[in-house]
Design an enzyme around this catalytic site. Structure first.
Site, PDB file in Angstrom:
ATOM      1  N   ARG A 186      53.779  53.513  26.227  1.00 58.12           N
ATOM      2  CA  ARG A 186      53.183  54.977  26.498  1.00 58.12           C
ATOM      3  C   ARG A 186      52.669  54.273  27.782  1.00 58.12           C
ATOM      4  NH1 ARG A 186      48.574  53.554  26.647  1.00 58.12           N
ATOM      5  NH2 ARG A 186      48.187  55.376  26.967  1.00 58.12           N
ATOM      6  N   GLY A 187      51.437  55.906  27.745  1.00 57.88           N
ATOM      7  CA  GLY A 187      50.730  56.180  29.527  1.00 57.88           C
ATOM      8  C   GLY A 187      51.812  56.515  30.390  1.00 57.88           C
ATOM      9  N   ARG A 247      60.143  61.972  25.556  1.00 58.92           N
ATOM     10  CA  ARG A 247      58.302  62.663  25.404  1.00 58.92           C
ATOM     11  C   ARG A 247      58.457  64.004  27.038  1.00 58.92           C
ATOM     12  NH1 ARG A 247      53.412  59.061  24.968  1.00 58.92           N
ATOM     13  NH2 ARG A 247      52.342  61.061  24.187  1.00 58.92           N
ATOM     14  N   GLN A 265      44.017  55.373  21.199  1.00 61.40           N
ATOM     15  CA  GLN A 265      44.587  54.792  22.505  1.00 61.40           C
ATOM     16  C   GLN A 265      43.162  53.974  22.785  1.00 61.40           C
ATOM     17  OE1 GLN A 265      45.882  57.719  21.804  1.00 61.40           O
ATOM     18  NE2 GLN A 265      47.897  57.315  22.260  1.00 61.40           N
ATOM     19  N   ASP A 289      48.257  62.722  32.673  1.00 63.83           N
ATOM     20  CA  ASP A 289      50.125  62.115  32.492  1.00 63.83           C
ATOM     21  C   ASP A 289      50.790  63.471  33.276  1.00 63.83           C
ATOM     22  OD1 ASP A 289      48.784  61.892  30.609  1.00 63.83           O
ATOM     23  OD2 ASP A 289      50.700  61.319  29.720  1.00 63.83           O
ATOM     24  N   ASN A 325      45.401  65.853  30.769  1.00 65.86           N
ATOM     25  CA  ASN A 325      45.382  64.150  29.935  1.00 65.86           C
ATOM     26  C   ASN A 325      45.455  64.318  28.380  1.00 65.86           C
ATOM     27  OD1 ASN A 325      44.754  61.530  30.018  1.00 65.86           O
ATOM     28  ND2 ASN A 325      43.417  61.770  29.824  1.00 65.86           N
TER      29      ASN A 325
HETATM   30  O1  MRU Z   1      50.329  59.676  24.731  1.00 61.52           O
HETATM   31  P1  MRU Z   1      49.954  58.783  25.316  1.00 61.52           P
HETATM   32  O2  MRU Z   1      49.302  57.150  25.243  1.00 61.52           O
HETATM   33  O3  MRU Z   1      51.487  58.104  26.336  1.00 61.52           O
HETATM   34  O4  MRU Z   1      48.725  59.391  26.413  1.00 61.52           O
HETATM   35  C1  MRU Z   1      48.021  58.422  27.519  1.00 61.52           C
HETATM   36  C2  MRU Z   1      47.110  59.152  28.435  1.00 61.52           C
HETATM   37  O5  MRU Z   1      46.922  60.544  27.894  1.00 61.52           O
HETATM   38  C3  MRU Z   1      47.161  58.662  29.365  1.00 61.52           C
HETATM   39  O6  MRU Z   1      45.849  58.761  29.703  1.00 61.52           O
HETATM   40  C4  MRU Z   1      47.328  58.994  30.929  1.00 61.52           C
HETATM   41  O7  MRU Z   1      49.273  58.489  30.811  1.00 61.52           O
HETATM   42  C5  MRU Z   1      47.204  58.221  31.741  1.00 61.52           C
HETATM   43  S1  MRU Z   1      47.908  56.612  31.912  1.00 61.52           S
HETATM   44  C6  MRU Z   1      47.433  55.425  33.683  1.00 61.52           C
END
Ligand code: MRU
Length: 364
Positions: free
Chosen positions: A53-54, A90, A202, A243, A253
């Protein structure tokens, strides 16, 4: 970055030269486990279930997923099916579509025989570029931390971050954390307030773990604590990831980011967003209206998972049976609340002109 003192990336080609290795982030912080992805279906499942993820890592995993797809069947029809399956995993992080488009562009005009090698090569480049970009983001963000450190004459710089925009969310370095790691490595005292980031935690599970692995001082706080800390002068700078950034500089985000930006504005705390250029989506303008917000399973809200005193990993229910639950994964912070965007080409205003001038090749 480091796991048990050993330099590690989040995604790699295994020794067989074909399958892809990655970290199962659903097991952290209690267990460090790696998984092998052998097919495009494996890659899609890993993204959907958030083993990876991320935003930037989702993009890299999708790129490797296309390479796995090409190895299974390099026909046009099969690659288009793989593209669609990965894209559906996603909705909010635009790095996913960016990486898939990059892969398609590098495969489209090749013969089937050439496609497998080309796909592995482009996927590797996507991953390597992410590392270089994040290192550059960190160099620019470092200057912001250095300026604050000078003003504080040696007292630790308190950085607040939300979710995990660390190296686990990228191939290496992280976006929001890159400047923090570079400051720490340079001997600048930094302390990080880590928002736990309900419902999937997270921050508590991933950011705290990776900062700890690298020896960076940090304190995990419940999500609602940031405003209080800012009122008392205990946050020098907020740095978060994103994101998707729109053409006018609105920022999607992890849910809760907007509230931190509001609190930062009210308390004159600089609120920065770190991003690699593949996170910019010049096709959308008004982030609140146009960015698709992922809604995830109610289970993430109704249950919490953790380690019991005797070492077992268990989930427990925390919401009454029968209560309705909403689980919005992301929110959008309007550009007016963002002090600046930390990009690989420098720190710029969260504004249309600055984005277009800095990344003219991406403007659509
Ligand atoms: O749902 P996730 O854990 O994928 O969400 C991640 C985030 O919101 C991060 O802050 C974003 O992807 C930036 S990662 C460098």
């Amino acid at each position: 970055m480091k796991v048990d003192g050993k330099h590690t990336r989040t995604i790699w080609i295994e020794a067989d030269g074909k399958t892809v290795g990655t970290i199962d982030q659903t097991m952290l912080p209690h267990r460090y486990a790696t998984i092998h992805l052998s097919t495009v279906e494996d890659a899609a499942r890993a993204i959907r279930t958030m083993q990876v993820r991320g935003a930037p890592l989702i993009g890299a995993a999708a790129a490797y997923g296309m390479a796995l797809a090409a190895r299974q069947d390099a026909s046009d029809a099969a690659l288009e099916r793989a593209y669609a399956a990965l894209l559906a995993t996603r909705p909010t992080a635009v790095n996913l579509k960016w990486a898939l488009d990059e892969m398609m562009a590098s495969l489209r005009n090749r013969t089937r025989d050439q496609r497998v090698a080309a796909a592995y090569q482009r996927a590797q480049e996507v991953a390597d570029e992410d590392v270089e970009i994040n290192a550059a983001i960190g160099r620019h963000g470092l200057k912001l931390i250095e300026e604050i450190a000078e003003e504080k004459s040696g007292a630790p710089v308190n950085v607040l971050t939300h979710c995990n925009a660390g190296w686990l969310a990228t191939v290496d370095w992280g976006t929001a954390t890159s400047a923090i790691y570079q400051a720490h490595d340079k001997g600048i005292p930094v302390h990080v307030w880590v928002d736990e980031t309900r419902p999937r935690n997270q921050g508590a599970a991933l950011t705290a773990w990776e900062l700890g692995q690298h020896g960076v001082a940090h304190t995990v706080i419940p999500d609602n604590t940031g405003g209080h800390l800012m009122q008392h002068g205990d946050v020098d700078i907020a740095i978060v990831g994103t994101d998707r950034v729109t053409a006018q500089g609105d920022v999607a985000n992890k849910i809760g980011t907007y509230l931190k930006a509001l609190a930062a504005k009210d308390n004159n705390v600089p609120f920065y967003v770190a991003l690699p250029s593949p996170t910019i989506d010049f096709t959308v303008v008004d982030g609140v209206k146009e960015i698709p917000i992922e809604q995830r399973s109610a289970d993430e809200v109704t249950t919490m998972t953790g380690r019991t005193a005797d070492g077992r990993i268990e989930s427990v229910r925390i919401v009454p049976d029968g209560s309705n639950v909403a689980n919005y994964g992301f929110d959008v912070t309007p550009a007016r609340l963002v002090t600046g965007l930390i990009t690989e080409r420098g720190v710029i205003a969260a504004a249309r002109e600055a984005l277009a001038e800095t990344f003219p090749e991406r403007v659509e």
